[in-house]
Design a protein around this motif. Structure first.
Motif, mmCIF file in Angstrom:
data_model
loop_
_atom_site.group_PDB
_atom_site.id
_atom_site.type_symbol
_atom_site.label_atom_id
_atom_site.label_comp_id
_atom_site.label_asym_id
_atom_site.label_seq_id
_atom_site.Cartn_x
_atom_site.Cartn_y
_atom_site.Cartn_z
ATOM 1 N N ARG A 1 0.810 -1.225 0.000
ATOM 2 C CA ARG A 1 0.000 0.000 0.000
ATOM 3 C C ARG A 1 0.840 1.271 0.000
ATOM 4 O O ARG A 1 0.315 2.363 -0.209
ATOM 5 C CB ARG A 1 -0.921 0.017 1.224
ATOM 6 C CG ARG A 1 -2.000 -1.059 1.197
ATOM 7 C CD ARG A 1 -2.831 -1.030 2.461
ATOM 8 N NE ARG A 1 -2.055 -1.371 3.640
ATOM 9 C CZ ARG A 1 -2.032 -0.654 4.753
ATOM 10 N NH1 ARG A 1 -2.729 0.457 4.831
ATOM 11 N NH2 ARG A 1 -1.307 -1.045 5.792
ATOM 12 N N PRO B 1 3.168 4.186 -1.248
ATOM 13 C CA PRO B 1 3.494 4.750 -2.562
ATOM 14 C C PRO B 1 4.958 4.499 -2.903
ATOM 15 O O PRO B 1 5.802 4.368 -2.010
ATOM 16 C CB PRO B 1 3.208 6.245 -2.382
ATOM 17 C CG PRO B 1 3.273 6.484 -0.920
ATOM 18 C CD PRO B 1 2.828 5.225 -0.261
ATOM 19 N N LEU C 1 8.434 5.772 -0.941
ATOM 20 C CA LEU C 1 8.160 6.225 0.425
ATOM 21 C C LEU C 1 9.458 6.221 1.238
ATOM 22 O O LEU C 1 10.170 5.228 1.287
ATOM 23 C CB LEU C 1 7.131 5.306 1.089
ATOM 24 C CG LEU C 1 6.879 5.559 2.597
ATOM 25 C CD1 LEU C 1 6.214 6.906 2.810
ATOM 26 C CD2 LEU C 1 6.008 4.441 3.179
ATOM 27 N N SER D 1 3.388 17.148 4.596
ATOM 28 C CA SER D 1 4.237 15.963 4.747
ATOM 29 C C SER D 1 4.920 15.893 6.107
ATOM 30 O O SER D 1 5.803 15.062 6.308
ATOM 31 C CB SER D 1 5.294 15.926 3.637
ATOM 32 O OG SER D 1 5.997 17.149 3.558
ATOM 33 N N LEU E 1 1.566 7.219 5.757
ATOM 34 C CA LEU E 1 0.940 6.962 4.455
ATOM 35 C C LEU E 1 0.118 8.158 3.974
ATOM 36 O O LEU E 1 0.288 8.605 2.834
ATOM 37 C CB LEU E 1 0.085 5.699 4.522
ATOM 38 C CG LEU E 1 0.844 4.374 4.673
ATOM 39 C CD1 LEU E 1 -0.128 3.199 4.695
ATOM 40 C CD2 LEU E 1 1.853 4.198 3.550
ATOM 41 N N PRO E 2 -0.786 8.714 4.805
ATOM 42 C CA PRO E 2 -1.528 9.901 4.331
ATOM 43 C C PRO E 2 -0.606 11.069 3.991
ATOM 44 O O PRO E 2 -0.842 11.783 3.005
ATOM 45 C CB PRO E 2 -2.444 10.240 5.516
ATOM 46 C CG PRO E 2 -2.578 8.973 6.285
ATOM 47 C CD PRO E 2 -1.267 8.271 6.125
ATOM 48 N N SER F 1 2.525 10.990 2.920
ATOM 49 C CA SER F 1 3.233 10.756 1.658
ATOM 50 C C SER F 1 2.302 10.931 0.468
ATOM 51 O O SER F 1 2.697 11.461 -0.581
ATOM 52 C CB SER F 1 3.850 9.356 1.649
ATOM 53 O OG SER F 1 2.856 8.349 1.665
ATOM 54 N N GLN F 2 1.043 10.511 0.624
ATOM 55 C CA GLN F 2 0.084 10.683 -0.463
ATOM 56 C C GLN F 2 -0.222 12.163 -0.711
ATOM 57 O O GLN F 2 -0.339 12.612 -1.852
ATOM 58 C CB GLN F 2 -1.186 9.894 -0.156
ATOM 59 C CG GLN F 2 -0.973 8.386 -0.249
ATOM 60 C CD GLN F 2 -1.982 7.576 0.531
ATOM 61 O OE1 GLN F 2 -2.853 8.127 1.220
ATOM 62 N NE2 GLN F 2 -1.868 6.256 0.466
ATOM 63 N N ARG F 3 -0.347 12.942 0.382
ATOM 64 C CA ARG F 3 -0.561 14.384 0.217
ATOM 65 C C ARG F 3 0.648 15.027 -0.455
ATOM 66 O O ARG F 3 0.510 15.882 -1.334
ATOM 67 C CB ARG F 3 -0.819 15.046 1.574
ATOM 68 C CG ARG F 3 -2.205 14.778 2.143
ATOM 69 C CD ARG F 3 -2.488 15.669 3.343
ATOM 70 N NE ARG F 3 -1.579 15.405 4.452
ATOM 71 C CZ ARG F 3 -1.827 14.531 5.409
ATOM 72 N NH1 ARG F 3 -2.949 13.833 5.399
ATOM 73 N NH2 ARG F 3 -0.967 14.359 6.396
ATOM 74 N N LEU G 1 2.833 13.662 -2.511
ATOM 75 C CA LEU G 1 2.877 13.336 -3.929
ATOM 76 C C LEU G 1 1.830 14.116 -4.716
ATOM 77 O O LEU G 1 2.057 14.508 -5.865
ATOM 78 C CB LEU G 1 2.685 11.834 -4.122
ATOM 79 C CG LEU G 1 3.826 10.949 -3.575
ATOM 80 C CD1 LEU G 1 3.461 9.476 -3.692
ATOM 81 C CD2 LEU G 1 5.122 11.240 -4.300
ATOM 82 N N GLY G 2 0.678 14.348 -4.080
ATOM 83 C CA GLY G 2 -0.351 15.135 -4.755
ATOM 84 C C GLY G 2 0.039 16.581 -4.968
ATOM 85 O O GLY G 2 -0.460 17.237 -5.895
#
Length: 850
Positions: free
Chosen positions: A101, A103, A106, A308, A709-710, A712-714, A716-717
């Motif tokens: 899961r 990214p 990471l 981040s 995880l949240p 890293s996703q933010r 990348l966005g």
């Protein structure tokens, strides 16, 4: 006199012993019992003398001994087995619990001012450092892609000794980095890797040491270089040493230097975890780099950094948060803020609860809170206390809604349990206790463990603890010039079969070490019962500047000379990881008496629990959520009294009652086989219920799920497509700040009758002005829930309302909520700035209510 040239001379290990050097170079050995046993076999006495330092062990072992080991087939077989175990561990690449899961790319950067990792590395002062060390070990076991950053302290924290009056004295012993399990980081040409920061416009260089913590690298910066000005070389001299000027300089190096260190190593982290506020300046350096290297403005860069960043606060005590005088900040940052694209007053505002209060000091905790997307306390209760402490940072939100949650600390069980307990666990729980310690299924198997075997281990470990205490006391008294009679008594102190209570922790006054000593006659009666004897071991350090804490130590030491407590009460000097390990493995009862709610978590009790000890504590920190009847004892019921209430008296009386009526009788109630079945039942309940919840594997997994995880996703966005998301978010943030003063809730209405039936839908309509903003810029929530007797919300739910029309700049939003509880229902409408890329409704700290 300093030499002209220096050389690093390594031991001449015979070829069959070559794997020993690899094992010694990685702290993996410290939580694998067979590796420790192997190293002890090299030279048991030397191993103890070098404080369990494997590098010093190999450096100081005689060549004759090494040659003999190279011919010892039994030793070589064990060496091959341990080396293969370590290679298999280090070669594993899969992070099972993430299960694909994460990214791609990471990488988590973990910053902490201290790390408690092993007996031989004096880079910690107490619980914060030990927690950091356990975090790294679990991250390694879980194969989480994490890299850690800290400082290499030339003297670490102080060593404690007592004078003849029992008053704490401090001495500092230098760390010889070349003879520790750490290595100097070099460039490709063999030269030292160095990073640089400015301290009041003077360049400060730092070299870098690497400590391998299993699979996790820890990088430590060291300013003790002849190239540095003399007044700056000492920045990494002592942990928490010096004045406020020294502290801000250490934190500049940790935060700003730490980010530059990662760049110099080519490590591209996309999640940054600040463990306490000491490293909060890292956020400023990340903003500066994004501005200079990516062309972002301050607002755009700030949003990338905030998205981040994760931040953990560890103290509910105001003095535990770093504050700096504004003039001190100005002196150190006047030349830095132009690169941030803001003014010095704006920077100071980021570190103040009220940014407009020019007299308020600059707080590192506030800076970290303002620049993080995840903020958490370290227990459920501490999360609540933290929201109370920092409500002023978000003045437009109710305390209950502040974005400070909690992730309760845990301990790295393999690092703290005895080899005897480990054997029992492997036999009856299988390898799951080590590989999957947060599994309730694994610990449920405690029911199968025979009472007699568990009790034999508990008695053996108590006996070994008593032997350690006796030897330690003799050594400490010898250094003080004690008489032969005093040394003889010390060698016979304590009873290896008596109920043993341990109080071991920092001697901060709020921890109330002397609470148990308020009625000495009653205490003497408890301890000296001939049929049910009890004994108490104290250990702990006071901060060098905490004279009240030192007075508590003096009072405890004075009791050890009182004939009523002879052989029943002892104080052990220089509490450290090695001493802690003996105490948590041997204690029958782990005592904790903080003044609620000032204990953030208190992980030492978790270590005792994992070894079969029982916890006796105020309902504070982790015990507020861990306690259940039948697995330990609670002092009081979680009351929080006003300042003039005699809280100490109420609680010491409650403590004595528990000891007299429950704890002591349960321990000595034996069956025909001499087993305390009731006590063993408590131990099994404690292990079964507490170990799967309060271990660092669960803790690190929580950080990954809720933070890493949240975040890293933010991240990348925001950074994709040449930071298009960051630029969009920065423009939105600027638009919000320019127009928010015009936002107003004009009216909230509902056609629903004043009395409704449970489950009915409640229609809501709200009209509001948005000024220059659009509905897409905000979230309009119905904020509703059951009301308490005081007319305030006892429960809170939110439901997003949708825009349905615009009449000359007045917007109407509508929606329906369901009456989900009986009694009085309250409803309000809240308008907050919201952009999907922020992931939070608190990012800008603004809200309008109606």
């Amino acid at each position: 006199m300093r030499p002209s040239l220096t050389f690093q001379i390594k031991p001449d290990l015979p070829e069959p012993l070559a794997p020993l050097a690899e094992i010694a170079a990685n702290l993996w050995f410290s939580w694998h019992a067979e590796a420790v046993d192997l190293l002890q076999r090299v030279d048991h006495h030397l191993w103890r003398r070098v404080s369990h330092n494997p590098v010093a062990l190999l450096n100081q072992a005689s060549q004759e001994r090494l040659e003999a080991l190279a011919q010892d087939s039994g030793f070589l077989a064990q060496l091959e087995r341990v080396a293969e175990l370590m290679r298999s561990y280090l070669d594993a690449t899969k992070c099972t619990f993430l299960n694909g899961r994460a990214p791609e790319g990471l990488k988590i950067a973990y910053f902490s001012a201290e790390y408690g990792l092993a007996d031989c590395l004096s880079l910690y002062s107490g619980g914060l450092g030990v927690l950091s060390g356990d975090h790294l070990k679990s991250a390694s076991d879980l194969n989480l892609p994490l890299v850690a950053v800290g400082l290499a302290y030339g003297q670490g924290y102080f060593n404690q000794y007592l004078n003849a009056d029992g008053w704490q004295q401090e001495e500092y012993h230098p760390n010889d980095f070349y003879n520790l399990p750490m290595s100097l980081v070099t460039n490709g040409d063999g030269s030292e890797l160095r990073i640089s920061v400015n301290i009041e416009d003077k360049p400060l260089a730092a070299r870098v040491w690497r400590v391998s913590v299993g699979r996790v690298p820890l990088y430590l910066m060291d300013t003790n270089l002849k190239d540095n000005p003399p007044e700056l070389r000492s920045i990494t001299y002592q942990l928490y040493g010096g004045d406020r000027e020294m502290r801000i300089r250490q934190e500049i190096l940790l935060g700003i230097g730490g980010v530059r260190l990662l760049d110099a190593l080519g490590i591209e982290a996309n999640v940054f975890h600040m463990n306490e506020g000491h490293s909060a300046f890292a956020s400023l350096e990340r903003i500066r780099q994004l501005r200079q290297e990516r062309g972002l403005n301050f607002t755009e860069a700030r949003e990338v950094v905030r998205a981040s960043n994760c931040f953990t606060t560890h103290t509910p005590v105001p003095a535990g948060n770093d504050y700096f005088d504004p003039e001190l900040v100005r002196r150190h940052f006047a030349g830095y803020v132009p690169d941030l694209g803001i003014s010095l007053p704006v920077l100071l505002g980021y570190g103040r609860v009220d940014p407009r209060n020019d007299s308020e000091q600059f707080c590192m905790t506030v800076l970290a809170l303002r620049l993080s997307s995840l903020a958490n306390g370290v227990s459920r209760l501490h999360g609540r206390v933290s929201r109370q402490m920092w409500q002023g940072v978000w003045p437009h939100f109710p305390e209950e809604d502040l974005p400070i949650g909690h992730i309760t600390n845990g301990v790295h069980i393999p690092s703290w349990i005895s080899s005897d307990m480990a054997y029992l666990y492997y036999r009856y729980l299988g390898p799951g206790w080590h590989e999957d310690p947060d599994s309730q299924t694994v610990w449920k198997a405690m029911e199968e463990m025979p009472d007699a075997e568990l009790w034999r281990v508990r008695e053996r470990r108590r006996g070994q603890m008593v032997a350690f205490i006796r030897n330690t006391l003799v050594e400490q008294l010898s250094r003080r010039g004690a008489s032969a009679e005093e040394l003889r008594r010390a060698s016979e102190v304590l009873n290896p079969e008596a109920l043993t209570i341990v109080f071991a922790r920092r001697f901060a006054t709020y921890k109330r070490a002397v609470l148990i000593a308020q009625d000495l006659e009653r205490l003497a009666k408890i301890l000296n019962d001939p049929k049910q004897p009890v004994q108490i071991i104290f250990a702990g350090k006071a901060h060098p500047k905490d004279n009240e804490g030192k007075e508590f130590i003096r009072r405890i030491v004075a009791l050890t000379h009182d004939p009523r407590f002879a052989d029943r009460l002892v104080f052990i000097e220089d509490y450290d990881i090695n001493t802690a390990r003996y105490l948590v493995q041997g204690a029958d009862v782990w005592l904790n008496t903080p003044r609620r709610p000032l204990e953030a978590c208190g992980t030492s009790g978790m270590k005792s629990v994992a070894n079969g000890g029982l916890h006796l504590s105020i309902l504070d920190g982790w015990w507020d959520e861990g306690f259940q009847p039948g697995l330990g004892w609670a002092i009081g019921r979680g009351e929080e009294h006003p300042g003039d209430y005699p809280q100490d008296e109420v609680e010491w009386r409650a403590l004595y009652r528990l000891l007299e009526n429950e704890v002591v009788p349960l321990f000595y109630r034996r069956d025909a086989y001499g087993l305390p079945r009731g006590w063993i039942g408590y131990v099994k309940n404690s292990l079964r219920n507490l170990c799967p919840a309060f271990n660092s594997h669960r803790m690190v997994e929580d950080y990954a799920e809720e933070g890493y995880l949240p975040a890293s996703q933010r991240y990348l966005g925001l950074v994709g497509n040449d930071f298009a998301g960051a630029r969009e978010l920065g423009a939105w943030s600027q638009r919000i700040m320019e127009n928010w003063s015009q936002v107003q809730v004009l009216e909230v209405t509902s056609p629903a009758p004043p009395c409704m039936i449970w489950g009915q839908e409640l229609p809501i309509s709200a009209t509001l002005r948005l000024g220059g903003l659009q509905p897409a810029d905000v979230a309009v929530d119905a904020y509703y829930g059951r009301l308490g007797p005081d007319g305030k919300f006892a429960e809170r739910l939110t439901h997003l309302l949708e825009p349905v029309g615009n009449d000359d700049g007045v917007w109407r939003f509508e929606g329906q909520v369901k009456a989900q509880s009986t009694g009085r229902l309250g409803l309000a409408v809240r308008v907050v700035p919201y952009h999907p890329l922020t992931g939070t409704k608190h990012a800008l700290g603004l809200a309008a209510w109606g």
